[in-house]
Design a protein around this motif. Structure first.
Motif, PDB file in Angstrom:
ATOM      1  N   VAL A 112       0.814  -1.230   0.000  1.00  0.00           N
ATOM      2  CA  VAL A 112       0.000   0.000   0.000  1.00  0.00           C
ATOM      3  C   VAL A 112       0.841   1.271   0.000  1.00  0.00           C
ATOM      4  O   VAL A 112       0.286   2.364  -0.074  1.00  0.00           O
ATOM      5  CB  VAL A 112      -1.036   0.030   1.163  1.00  0.00           C
ATOM      6  CG1 VAL A 112      -1.906  -1.200   1.127  1.00  0.00           C
ATOM      7  CG2 VAL A 112      -0.387   0.202   2.513  1.00  0.00           C
ATOM      8  N   GLY A 113       2.161   1.144   0.090  1.00  0.00           N
ATOM      9  CA  GLY A 113       3.010   2.327   0.133  1.00  0.00           C
ATOM     10  C   GLY A 113       2.856   3.057   1.455  1.00  0.00           C
ATOM     11  O   GLY A 113       2.315   2.516   2.432  1.00  0.00           O
ATOM     12  N   ALA A 114       3.330   4.286   1.495  1.00  0.00           N
ATOM     13  CA  ALA A 114       3.250   5.114   2.697  1.00  0.00           C
ATOM     14  C   ALA A 114       3.505   6.555   2.267  1.00  0.00           C
ATOM     15  O   ALA A 114       4.038   6.803   1.183  1.00  0.00           O
ATOM     16  CB  ALA A 114       4.294   4.672   3.720  1.00  0.00           C
ATOM     17  N   THR A 158       0.470   3.813  -7.926  1.00  0.00           N
ATOM     18  CA  THR A 158      -0.566   3.991  -6.899  1.00  0.00           C
ATOM     19  C   THR A 158      -1.911   4.292  -7.556  1.00  0.00           C
ATOM     20  O   THR A 158      -2.960   3.732  -7.174  1.00  0.00           O
ATOM     21  CB  THR A 158      -0.159   5.145  -5.955  1.00  0.00           C
ATOM     22  OG1 THR A 158       1.096   4.822  -5.363  1.00  0.00           O
ATOM     23  CG2 THR A 158      -1.206   5.361  -4.868  1.00  0.00           C
ATOM     24  N   LYS A 159      -1.877   5.147  -8.579  1.00  0.00           N
ATOM     25  CA  LYS A 159      -3.092   5.509  -9.296  1.00  0.00           C
ATOM     26  C   LYS A 159      -3.688   4.301 -10.022  1.00  0.00           C
ATOM     27  O   LYS A 159      -4.896   4.057  -9.970  1.00  0.00           O
ATOM     28  CB  LYS A 159      -2.726   6.624 -10.288  1.00  0.00           C
ATOM     29  CG  LYS A 159      -3.886   7.279 -10.949  1.00  0.00           C
ATOM     30  CD  LYS A 159      -3.395   8.537 -11.650  1.00  0.00           C
ATOM     31  CE  LYS A 159      -4.474   9.062 -12.568  1.00  0.00           C
ATOM     32  NZ  LYS A 159      -4.077  10.346 -13.173  1.00  0.00           N
ATOM     33  N   GLN A 160      -2.833   3.522 -10.686  1.00  0.00           N
ATOM     34  CA  GLN A 160      -3.306   2.310 -11.378  1.00  0.00           C
ATOM     35  C   GLN A 160      -3.921   1.316 -10.392  1.00  0.00           C
ATOM     36  O   GLN A 160      -4.938   0.678 -10.680  1.00  0.00           O
ATOM     37  CB  GLN A 160      -2.146   1.627 -12.119  1.00  0.00           C
ATOM     38  CG  GLN A 160      -1.617   2.362 -13.325  1.00  0.00           C
ATOM     39  CD  GLN A 160      -2.683   2.585 -14.387  1.00  0.00           C
ATOM     40  OE1 GLN A 160      -2.925   3.718 -14.795  1.00  0.00           O
ATOM     41  NE2 GLN A 160      -3.334   1.519 -14.827  1.00  0.00           N
ATOM     42  N   THR A 176      -3.754   3.334   1.654  1.00  0.00           N
ATOM     43  CA  THR A 176      -3.655   3.429   0.194  1.00  0.00           C
ATOM     44  C   THR A 176      -4.049   4.837  -0.260  1.00  0.00           C
ATOM     45  O   THR A 176      -3.423   5.418  -1.154  1.00  0.00           O
ATOM     46  CB  THR A 176      -4.561   2.365  -0.468  1.00  0.00           C
ATOM     47  OG1 THR A 176      -4.172   1.075   0.008  1.00  0.00           O
ATOM     48  CG2 THR A 176      -4.490   2.396  -1.980  1.00  0.00           C
ATOM     49  N   ILE A 177      -5.089   5.398   0.379  1.00  0.00           N
ATOM     50  CA  ILE A 177      -5.534   6.765   0.068  1.00  0.00           C
ATOM     51  C   ILE A 177      -4.461   7.770   0.500  1.00  0.00           C
ATOM     52  O   ILE A 177      -4.178   8.735  -0.209  1.00  0.00           O
ATOM     53  CB  ILE A 177      -6.850   7.104   0.824  1.00  0.00           C
ATOM     54  CG1 ILE A 177      -7.927   6.042   0.586  1.00  0.00           C
ATOM     55  CG2 ILE A 177      -7.331   8.511   0.476  1.00  0.00           C
ATOM     56  CD1 ILE A 177      -8.743   6.234  -0.638  1.00  0.00           C
ATOM     57  N   ALA A 178      -3.874   7.523   1.678  1.00  0.00           N
ATOM     58  CA  ALA A 178      -2.824   8.431   2.160  1.00  0.00           C
ATOM     59  C   ALA A 178      -1.645   8.443   1.175  1.00  0.00           C
ATOM     60  O   ALA A 178      -1.071   9.499   0.892  1.00  0.00           O
ATOM     61  CB  ALA A 178      -2.364   8.016   3.558  1.00  0.00           C
ATOM     62  N   THR A 179      -1.304   7.265   0.642  1.00  0.00           N
ATOM     63  CA  THR A 179      -0.217   7.185  -0.345  1.00  0.00           C
ATOM     64  C   THR A 179      -0.597   7.971  -1.604  1.00  0.00           C
ATOM     65  O   THR A 179       0.197   8.754  -2.123  1.00  0.00           O
ATOM     66  CB  THR A 179       0.084   5.705  -0.694  1.00  0.00           C
ATOM     67  OG1 THR A 179       0.439   5.019   0.504  1.00  0.00           O
ATOM     68  CG2 THR A 179       1.221   5.590  -1.699  1.00  0.00           C
TER      69      THR A 179
END
Ligand code: DGI
Ligand code: FE
Ligand code: FE
Ligand code: FE
Length: 187
Positions: A112-114, A158-160, A176-179
């Protein structure tokens, strides 16, 4: 600490051969990105080899870990896709003795990244998406971006991922939204 061969044996014992092939693809992509962006090749290799260490643990074992270890109870509203990064970091530290925080964060954040990601974390996040075995819509654009703008590749990926989750009516994990807000959206 473990040699590369010992690490590979430990990882191979946890996952199917198909997923292990993915892991080797991520290592190849991560080492390439590490060379390009001046990140430690050894750390990129270790993080790539271990990033999906917990992916095939049973839901039962994962749920028990989440409740017994006082982990984020919100995870219980999601599935293994969301847990295997942070739980993987915990298990890799405990079972493989890997203690480097940058590596552990790269494992933790690979799905989900950060909002804040080190270069190593970005390398693993992107390598997981563009490894040679992947065939997502948009993967070619991420491969092209990754060759000269790692941050742009993180944003595009992230967008994809969000497009894909929305198309499938899947629940979006708030991180995920925060990323997305940090790496894609304009202020
Ligand atoms: O473990 P991998 O298959 O190599 O890849 P990954 O860890 O990057 O992603 C696993 C899955 O998680 C992928 O199908 C996309 C999904 N995912 C990513 N963000 C979210 C998510 N699923 C849900 N439900 N919500 C999210 O925010
Ligand atoms: Fe994963
Ligand atoms: Fe990923
Ligand atoms: Fe993966």
């Amino acid at each position: 600490s473990l040699t590369r061969n010992e690490l590979i044996e430990a990882v191979q014992s946890q996952i199917s051969s198909k997923r292990f092939q993915h892991v080797l693809g991520v290592e190849q992509a991560a080492v390439q990105l590490a060379e390009r962006y001046g990140v430690s090749i050894e750390k990129a290799s270790i993080a790539a080899l271990t990033h999906d260490y917990a992916k095939e643990r049973s839901d039962k074992e994962m749920r028990e870990l989440i409740s017994h270890e006082k982990l984020d109870l919100e995870w219980l509203d999601y599935g293994s896709n969301i847990w295997h990064g942070p739980l993987g970091a915990l298990l890799v530290e405990r079972e493989l003795g890997i203690s480097n925080l940058d590596i552990l964060n790269a494992i933790k954040h690979h799905t989900v990244g950060a909002e804040k990601m080190s270069l190593l974390e970005q390398v693993i996040y992107v390598a997981d998406y563009i490894e040679p075995g992947r065939d997502f819509p948009g993967v070619e654009q991420v491969r092209t971006l990754a060759a000269d703008d790692l941050q742009a590749a993180v944003g595009y990926e992230t967008k994809q991922t969000l497009y894909y989750l929305i198309e499938k009516n899947r629940r979006i994990y708030p991180k995920t939204i925060a990323t997305y807000n940090k790496w894609v959206a304009n202020p």
